[in-house]
Design an enzyme around this catalytic site. Structure first.
Site, PDB file in Angstrom:
ATOM      1  N   CYS A   9       2.571   7.495  -1.529  1.00 16.28           N
ATOM      2  CA  CYS A   9       3.225   6.456  -2.334  1.00 16.28           C
ATOM      3  C   CYS A   9       4.037   7.022  -3.495  1.00 16.28           C
ATOM      4  O   CYS A   9       4.859   6.315  -4.077  1.00 16.28           O
ATOM      5  CB  CYS A   9       2.195   5.458  -2.846  1.00 16.28           C
ATOM      6  SG  CYS A   9       1.222   4.676  -1.535  1.00 16.28           S
ATOM      7  N   HIS A  16       5.290   1.957  -8.756  1.00 12.62           N
ATOM      8  CA  HIS A  16       4.907   1.759  -7.362  1.00 12.62           C
ATOM      9  C   HIS A  16       4.275   0.385  -7.210  1.00 12.62           C
ATOM     10  O   HIS A  16       3.402  -0.002  -7.982  1.00 12.62           O
ATOM     11  CB  HIS A  16       3.917   2.851  -6.948  1.00 12.62           C
ATOM     12  CG  HIS A  16       3.259   2.605  -5.637  1.00 12.62           C
ATOM     13  ND1 HIS A  16       3.964   2.249  -4.508  1.00 12.62           N
ATOM     14  CD2 HIS A  16       1.954   2.659  -5.268  1.00 12.62           C
ATOM     15  CE1 HIS A  16       3.117   2.091  -3.497  1.00 12.62           C
ATOM     16  NE2 HIS A  16       1.902   2.338  -3.943  1.00 12.62           N
ATOM     17  N   ASN A  43       2.481  -3.451  -0.437  1.00 11.64           N
ATOM     18  CA  ASN A  43       2.575  -2.025  -0.753  1.00 11.64           C
ATOM     19  C   ASN A  43       3.306  -1.335   0.397  1.00 11.64           C
ATOM     20  O   ASN A  43       2.771  -1.202   1.491  1.00 11.64           O
ATOM     21  CB  ASN A  43       1.164  -1.459  -0.916  1.00 11.64           C
ATOM     22  CG  ASN A  43       1.158   0.021  -1.286  1.00 11.64           C
ATOM     23  OD1 ASN A  43       2.160   0.712  -1.141  1.00 11.64           O
ATOM     24  ND2 ASN A  43       0.010   0.506  -1.731  1.00 11.64           N
TER      25      ASN A  43
END
Length: 331
Positions: free
Chosen positions: A125, A258, A288
């Site tokens: 990520c 993020h 996500n």
């Protein structure tokens, strides 16, 4: 403005782009799918704990490079340059099309160009922030003039749909930026970190050997451990990058972290004493998307008119590895 032989050399974002697959999956649609498997959850449970209301899933035949291609085209169009002008392509992904060649080489093929450097970067990520930092360094060093940086993921392929604590969190998509050499500062400072002592709290511990999958090819996560680590390291790296750039929290116009969990994002903003109105949020619609989440959110903010030229923007990523990083830029 391009740098001259005697002027300082920096990098700036010239254009942004993004792409989402066609299948928008609402929480309720996912709840209904899980119910067939005997897994109980609810829209309220997902929203309360994550802030997610929907995500997008790629079609069975769509790959990371398939999502990266239209995102790259949009970024190139926004930058006003052609793919032939690129001398660097970096794709940040944890879900590549194949073992090799790299997704970046496959994207280069789709763009119809050849000759420029192309490689993948794997930091989960944090991947896009890592890739942006690498491209910035290469441009400043004179190793590249125009770079395409893409975050592209098809995380739906590695989700365990019998684990409600993880399968409700992730989605697929791609975001891209074109970075170009400039005589004026654009990327003001970056910083990257990793701590492999925490490798087990977020991982997909599978591999291919002898034509068979060994280990576990599905995502595993200790959500509480990730949450505790994420808020702390994101605050620390943000303050460090601000200090490097000679800036303070008051100089930040927009925070684009993020997009993992609304509570982590809001917690980071509060620790930095930033008004929540300065927080760019797309996790509610995208979920996500790992390495794609930061460039997806950046492109959404640019195209909606929130982020404008001259704004000071903080980008942050945190993910499996355990990796984290930040970049401060003058957009």
């Amino acid at each position: 403005m391009s740098p001259t032989a005697n002027s300082p050399r920096y990098s700036r974002i010239l254009g942004t782009g993004s792409h989402l697959p066609a299948d928008r999956v609402t929480n309720q649609a996912l709840v209904d799918r899980l119910a067939v498997e005997g897994i109980e959850t609810s829209d309220d449970w997902i929203v309360e704990r994550t802030g997610i209301r929907a995500r997008y899933f790629a079609a069975p035949d769509q790959t990371a490079s398939d999502l990266a291609f239209p995102a790259a085209q949009a970024a190139l169009a926004a930058a006003g340059i052609s793919a032939e002008e690129l001398d660097l392509i970096i794709v940040a992904t944890s879900t590549p099309d194949m073992v090799f060649p790299s997704t970046a080489c496959l994207l280069q093929q789709k763009l119809g160009v050849h000759g420029c450097a192309a490689f993948d970067l794997q930091a989960v990520c944090s991947g896009f922030v890592y890739a942006l930092s690498v491209a910035d360094s290469m441009i400043k060093a004179g190793a590249a003039n125009k770079a395409l940086i893409v975050g592209a993921e098809v995380f739906s392929r590695i989700l365990d749909f019998k684990d409600r604590t993880t399968c409700v969190l992730f989605g697929d998509g791609a975001g891209a930026v074109v970075l170009g050499a400039s005589a004026e500062p654009g990327i003001l400072a970056t910083e990257l970190h990793a701590d492999a002592r925490h490798v087990d709290i977020l991982c997909t511990p599978g591999a291919v050997s002898g034509g068979q999958v060994i280990g576990t090819p599905l995502l595993r996560m200790d959500g509480q451990a990730v949450f505790k680590l994420a808020v702390g390291v994101l605050e620390k790296v943000a303050r460090s990058v601000l200090e490097k750039a000679g800036k303070t929290e008051a100089d930040v116009d927009w925070l684009i972290p993020h997009q993992a969990n609304i509570r982590i994002m809001q917690g980071t903003a509060k620790k930095l004493k930033l008004d929540l109105n300065k927080l760019i949020v797309t996790v509610d619609e995208h979920g996500n998307t790992s390495a794609a989440s930061v460039p997806l959110a950046l492109d959404a903010a640019v195209r909606s008119g929130r982020v404008q030229r001259g704004d000071t923007v903080m980008l942050e990523g945190v993910g499996g590895g355990f990796t984290w990083g930040a970049a401060l830029l003058n957009y």
